[in-house]
Design an enzyme around this catalytic site. Structure first.
Site, PDB file in Angstrom:
ATOM      1  N   SER B 244      39.894  49.036  36.208  1.00 19.46           N
ATOM      2  CA  SER B 244      39.500  47.438  36.308  1.00 19.46           C
ATOM      3  C   SER B 244      37.874  47.549  36.506  1.00 19.46           C
ATOM      4  CB  SER B 244      39.770  46.861  37.200  1.00 19.46           C
ATOM      5  OG  SER B 244      39.586  47.155  38.469  1.00 19.46           O
ATOM      6  N   SER B 248      35.705  44.441  38.085  1.00 21.91           N
ATOM      7  CA  SER B 248      36.292  44.189  39.477  1.00 21.91           C
ATOM      8  C   SER B 248      35.031  44.573  40.389  1.00 21.91           C
ATOM      9  CB  SER B 248      37.433  45.285  39.957  1.00 21.91           C
ATOM     10  OG  SER B 248      37.010  46.453  39.635  1.00 21.91           O
ATOM     11  N   TYR B 518      51.966  55.053  37.730  1.00 25.75           N
ATOM     12  CA  TYR B 518      51.765  53.590  37.148  1.00 25.75           C
ATOM     13  C   TYR B 518      53.014  53.243  36.068  1.00 25.75           C
ATOM     14  CZ  TYR B 518      48.197  50.365  36.512  1.00 25.75           C
ATOM     15  OH  TYR B 518      47.387  49.032  36.609  1.00 25.75           O
TER      16      TYR B 518
END
Lengths: 658, 593
Positions: B244, B248, B518
């Site tokens: 991200s 982020s 993930y």
């Protein structure tokens, strides 16, 4: 409302139709059938491997490696030696499934089955479900066990329907039969010692072997939940060892799910009928030997009716465990280190085992003869010497037919044939057990005998017939057991005002007493009570309001029948208590011969009504129950039994009042 | 006129064009208010019905992706005729009027710290990027949102805001990049106090760089890509690259215990942080020196890292920096199946020779990656591709429905990289792995950044998806991957999803004692009453010995499992820290506990 939540209405139980698989065998070449193209559907996650590779996988597994290191440290020998030992165990155990052997069996069994049986009926829908299950998940086949034939029959069916052939856990005693043992091995049997309690290494090899075959989807794993053949045709309380092993890969997350498939095999006439009865009476079981099996050729000339095999709904271990087992309990220890299963797991496996045995029971096909056996045995016990008139027998059988159907029995009664014909054809198939003269029927108790015999021998001869007959009646006991326990409980509550709580307590006592005898799921007393109430209310036998239980006008006949179902067992347990009260010192080994002697004495003097209490199965179950209840204590190491006479006396009294 | 930064709107936009957006107060003007990322970047089906990625920001931008449509149609049985368009603009009337604490507001005004109670600003800061959050926004459903947004410019501003919040009993929710996937930014519906979103985006400066100690002191509102770019200008990097990182913030990383793709070289956030300054209702917490390791009782940094905004606002962080690597090289390896791939990763971890990044995609994800290949420009490339495919599937006998691919990224000086590369490929070869080129590797990492955009496309056509992560010991990797994927398939079936879902995973990090995995799942929800969540999948993970989270954090989404994850005593420890630091629950986002 509550009833519907707890269990389904047995009347609404939907079951599949049967097809006779022998029909095709009678119309086409057995040889061509034995050589047919065999391409079963396999597990989708299968990594194909050879028998020898399987053994390597076991020997190289972390699980076994851990135990080998442990054992070698404990015994102070090199781990190579222990590995050698493990390899030898595996050698002794392992199956060598070979299609050619299966084909040989397919051929010979076709011949044998066609001679012995009229038909072998299978629910083909069940096979389709099984095929689906085999494709999706590792499968465990759990057939009921009533005959030696069971596992050959299973493989025969699976071969015929092009399903994956199973590997089968078999008792070591089969291996004694030299050639046959090897043949069985080559048809998928693997052999386990009957007892290996403390042997860590043996246990590790065995459990790892089973798990690896299961996890890899090598083949469906088949074993008998009951552990051994039931000699009485009642289901035996399940043995948990193997079930524990096969559930383990799921519980530890090594597979997504496992399908357990209960299979109910019902024989219209059991091959081992008289053999079992003798065994129960104390004539020891003949050692399984090849020549013995061939002596059984006499059997080939007889008619054994039909076999029904019902492949039940696959049960997902995942759904069984859902909200029951906290699987994260295995998170903190490497999974290859053997650990004692927790209480939670043990009780889960135990409950699952009972559910599965009940699933087997529910799909057992009952033949009209089973109902006749009820009537004939009750008449015999009532000492109606002249026998029962055929039309009365028919009337009673029809009454029982309707009752058992209401209770959800899977009864195969040909409704398009007049009942009298159904009865007479049943009697003729079992002509060895009954005598018909002048339109009256009774058990064939007076056998022709050569030379003089003692009263004791005469009694035992009679008992063989009675126990044989009882083994048919027993097939339907699971249908009646809950209502019968309730009926007996009601019977005890002597007064007209029968309070529900009192009846429940009495029901609960009886249920607890007989939970070694019948399949009564542990901890399900309330459920069983409500099921029994539901059935008796639904069939118009009882009316139950908030506090009281009332017997209806037409309920008396049903109640009388139901109480009589339990009577022989009540008397049996009572006499075992009486016997124990009169003992001073006794070892476990002495128990059966001594109690048998005691019972024979009482039967001969006419103080006991039911000859069938001579069954060693009943006696063993009674002792187990008394040990469980604490009335008898086993002293470890010596095998002696410590008796709590006060408790035994009071149990005897309570049983006597029923 | 922009009331907040006291400039004209045009100027604001100018700021964006010259700098990055993140300096900008109204993020919604360049970012989607109800989807992922930049407004100008998205997947769509053009007039010819071909998938296209718009914008100019990414390598994939402006390209046609010929395989995507077929993949989407065949994987989800999705149909371009059946659209589920999102509500195009925010309906301000759907937003509840703000509950303002007048006394707080009055004093806040006197400090001169910019603030807003504009509906768009508030809604933008009311959510993260969980499926259910975005789904609701697309449907125009707005729940409880912050009543006020404040933009402190520096540590002292934060101190003032927190003091005022304590004084007037106002609930503060720190907001960094807004990329949370744990419902951490959701306003507790039961909160009756005025909720103030504390947007750290203006605190985005690198305050100093210490080249002797290789550290940089940075304000916590800085966004990943800015931090890297600014450091790069001085020849340094942090090497912290979470997927991200475009959006982020440093403070968010600290607050969630973030993990970066290249942690094998640079470490995770807890390894990178040298010093943290956090403003709490009790005052400012920080250490007195910058020693690299201390034995001073339990490390107080570990109360801060992972506190998810429940204790205070991280304002400044001293981080380790490294000279920029001389050489970078991507790579990829094809394995005959996932099992072999995992065995290889395990061996790489055992030998402690993992490259900067090593990831293993399963077969489904491999196919998905293929579907996202942009249109090839030359016949020669497609010929080469065909040849490669032939070599792998026909010549090497790999089953196209089982093979899987590992993507690699090496970093360092050239010679060492090449040496390292050889070592890794040699290990891979032992597990049947075949080197499959730099291109495949690079594309794999690029996908990481665009995959989030793809969810928005799916949602236009009845396809919803979610991702989640976990970590587990090595011996459970295969079991968890298998069981969780199967559980997703089963849950979808049980819930009445008509077509089998896409259920896929990849191993994204390796450690000495385990790995991070993930998962993605997506399915066609046409005909379904209720959209699914990953709840069942998380239960499956926990039952199989996986962790509650590797780096996403707990938020409110995974709170229910905290007690079983860290034990009652553990909960009590965290609770007592919260009770001491923030007795009045000023930081009242109710995450974690």
């Amino acid at each position: 409302m509550r009833y519907e939540v707890l269990f389904e209405d047995p009347m609404l139980k939907k079951r599949d139709d049967f097809e006779d698989m022998l029909e095709e065998r009678r119309n086409s070449s057995d040889l061509r059938y034995a050589l047919k193209c065999y391409t079963p559907v396999l597990y989708k996650g299968l990594t194909p491997c050879k028998v020898s590779e399987l053994k390597q996988m076991v020997l190289q597994s972390d699980q076994l490696g851990y135990v080998i290191t442990q054992v070698s440290k404990e015994k102070g020998v090199t781990s190579d030696e222990v590995t050698g030992e493990a390899a030898a165990i595996l050698e002794e155990m392992a199956q060598r499934l070979q299609l050619s052997t299966v084909r040989f069996f397919a051929f010979t069994l076709s011949k044998v089955f066609k001679t012995l049986f009229r038909s072998i009926c299978i629910n083909e829908e069940g096979l389709q479900r099984l095929q689906q299950a085999i494709h999706n998940h590792p499968v465990v086949l759990l057939p009921s066990h009533r005959s030696y034939m069971d596992f050959l029959l299973m493989s025969y069916i699976l071969y015929t329907y092009d399903l994956a052939l199973p590997v089968i856990a078999a008792g070591m005693d089969f291996m004694g039969m030299k050639v046959v043992g090897e043949m069985l091995r080559m048809s998928g049997a693997f052999f386990i010692r009957r007892s290996f309690g403390g042997d860590k290494l043996y246990w590790a090899v065995f459990s790892e072997y089973v798990k690896i075959m299961l996890k890899n989807g090598y083949a469906p794993v088949e074993f008998f939940l009951e552990g051994t053949r039931s000699r009485t045709a009642k289901s035996l309380t399940p043995k948990l060892g193997l079930l524990n092993i096969v559930m383990d890969p799921f519980l530890k997350g090594e597979v997504f799910d496992i399908s357990l498939v209960p299979v109910s095999i019902s024989y219209e006439r059991t091959l081992e009928e008289a053999l079992y009865a003798r065994e129960l009476l104390g004539v020891p079981k003949p050692k399984e030997s090849t020549s013995g099996l061939f002596k059984a050729r006499k059997i080939l000339s007889e008619d054994y009716g039909s076999i029904h095999v019902y492949f039940g709904q696959p049960v997902s271990v995942r759904s069984l465990a859902e909200s029951r087992v906290n699987r994260s309990q295995f998170n903190l220890i490497p999974r290859h280190i053997p650990t004692r299963p927790s209480e939670e797991i043990l009780s889960f496996v135990n409950d699952s085992a009972y559910r599965l045995v009940r699933a087997q029971e529910e799909n057992m096909v009952l033949k009209p003869w089973v109902l006749l056996a009820f009537v004939l045995l009750q008449k015999q016990a009532a000492e109606e010497k002249q026998g029962t008139a055929l039309d009365e027998l028919t009337e009673q059988a029809v009454w029982l037919r309707d009752l058992s159907r209401q209770y959800g029995a899977f009864l195969h009664w040909p409704d398009h044939i007049p009942p009298s014909e159904v009865v007479s054809s049943s009697l003729s198939l079992h002509r060895g057990l009954v005598r018909i003269s002048e339109g009256r029927v009774q058990l064939a108790l007076e056998q022709e005998t050569r030379g003089a015999i003692t009263p004791e021998e005469e009694l035992l001869n009679k008992a063989v017939v009675i126990l044989s007959c009882a083994s048919y009646r027993n097939q339907a006991l699971n249908v009646f057991i809950r209502p019968a326990l309730l009926a007996s409980a009601i019977h005890t509550a002597a007064s007209n005002r029968k309070r529900k709580t009192e009846i429940y307590n009495s029901f609960s006592f009886l249920r607890n007493m007989f939970s070694n005898e019948f399949i009564l799921c542990p901890g399900a007393t309330v459920q069983d009570f409500e099921e029994a109430c539901y059935l008796l209310v639904k069939t118009g036998t009882l009316q139950i309001n908030q506090q009281e239980v009332l017997i209806t006008e037409r309920g008396h006949r049903t109640l009388a029948f139901l109480t009589s179902v339990l009577d022989p067992f009540l008397q049996g347990y009572q006499v075992v208590c009486r016997f124990l009260c009169e003992q001073d010192g006794l070892t476990e080994k002495q128990f059966i011969p001594a109690v048998r002697k005691f019972i024979i004495k009482h039967l001969l003097t006419g103080r006991l009504r039911y000859t069938e209490v001579l069954s060693s199965d009943l006696q063993k179950n009674a002792l187990a129950a008394l040990i469980r209840l604490g009335a008898v204590q086993k002293i470890k190491g010596y095998g002696t039994l410590k008796l709590n006479k006060v408790m035994l006396n009071s149990l005897e009294d309570t049983l006597g009042k029923k | 006129m922009c009331c907040l930064c006291n400039t004209k709107r045009a100027m604001c936009l100018l700021t964006f064009l010259t700098c990055t957006y993140i300096h900008f107060f109204h993020r919604q003007e360049i970012m989607k208010w109800n989807g992922w990322g930049y407004s100008d970047s998205k997947f769509l089906y053009n007039k010819k019905g071909q998938a296209e990625f718009t914008g100019k920001r990414y390598r994939l931008s402006g390209m046609i992706i010929p395989g995507l449509r077929e993949w989407m149609e065949s994987t989800f049985s999705a149909n371009l005729q059946h659209k589920t368009p999102a509500a195009p603009i925010l309906n301000s009337s759907a937003v509840q009027p703000p509950t303002l604490n007048e006394a707080f507001l009055k004093e806040l005004k006197s400090t001169g710290i910019p603030f807003s109670h504009d509906a768009e600003d508030r809604v933008f800061r009311s959510h993260g990027h969980c499926l259910h959050e975005i789904f609701a926004l697309r449907e125009g459903k707005i729940g409880r949102v912050p009543d006020l947004v404040v933009w402190p410019n520096c540590h002292n501003d934060v101190v003032k805001i927190v003091e005022l919040a304590c004084k007037h009993n106002v609930c503060l929710i720190p907001y960094g990049g807004g990329t949370s996937v744990s419902s951490a930014l959701e306003c507790p519906p039961e909160e009756t106090r005025s909720i103030v979103s504390l947007d750290t985006s203006q605190m985005n400066r690198i305050l100093w760089i210490d080249e002797k100690n290789l550290t940089a002191h940075v304000e916590a509102g800085i966004v990943g890509q800015d931090l890297e770019r600014l450091l790069n200008e001085s020849g340094y990097c942090t090497g912290h690259e979470p997927d991200s990182m475009e959006f982020s913030s440093l403070g968010g990383w600290v607050a969630t215990r973030a993990s970066g793709m290249k942690k094998n070289i640079y470490g995770n956030i807890e390894d990178l942080v040298v010093h943290i300054k956090m403003v709490t209702p009790r005052g400012v917490i920080e250490k007195s020196c910058q020693g690299p390791r201390m034995s001073t009782g339990p490390d107080v940094h570990h109360f801060i890292m992972g506190s998810e905004g429940t204790l205070g606002v991280v304002t400044e962080v001293t981080m380790k920096i490294r000279p920029m690597p001389e050489y970078q090289k991507y790579g990829s390896v094809v394995f005959p199946n996932f099992e072999m791939g995992v065995a290889c990763l395990r061996e790489v971890a055992r030998q402690r020779c993992a490259p900067a990044s090593i990831r293993l995609m399963d077969n489904e994800q491999f196919k998905f990656g293929h579907a996202l290949k942009p249109q090839v420009s030359s016949i020669f490339t497609s010929f080469l591709d065909g040849l490669k495919k032939f070599y792998i599937t026909k010549f090497k006998g790999f089953d196209p429905n089982r093979l899987c691919v590992a993507t690699l990224l090496f970093e360092g000086d050239r010679e060492k990289v090449l040496q390292h590369e050889k070592q890794v490929y040699d290990i891979a070869a032992k597990f049947g792995g075949l080197a499959a080129g730099e291109d495949n590797g690079q594309r794999g990492y690029m996908l990481t950044f665009v995959i989030a955009y793809l969810r928005d496309l799916g949602m236009d056509y009845y396809v919803i998806g979610e991702s989640f992560e976990t970590s587990m010991p090595w011996d459970r990797v295969l079991d968890i991957c298998r069981n969780v994927k199967a559980r997703i398939v089963r849950e979808c079936k049980d819930k009445g999803v008509q077509f089998p879902p896409l259920s896929t995973c990849r191993v994204t990090q390796t450690y000495d004692a385990g790995a991070c995995v993930y998962f993605y799942f997506a399915f066609n929800y046409r005909g379904l009453k209720q959209i699914a969540s990953d709840h069942a999948a998380r239960e499956e993970i926990l039952a199989n010995g996986g962790s509650l989270s590797h780096h996403h954090g707990v938020g409110k989404l995974r709170k229910e499992w905290m007690r079983e994850s860290i034990s009652s005593v553990g909960m009590g420890m965290l609770k007592s820290v919260k009770d001491y630091v923030d007795p009045n629950n000023i930081f009242g986002n109710r995450n974690l506990l």
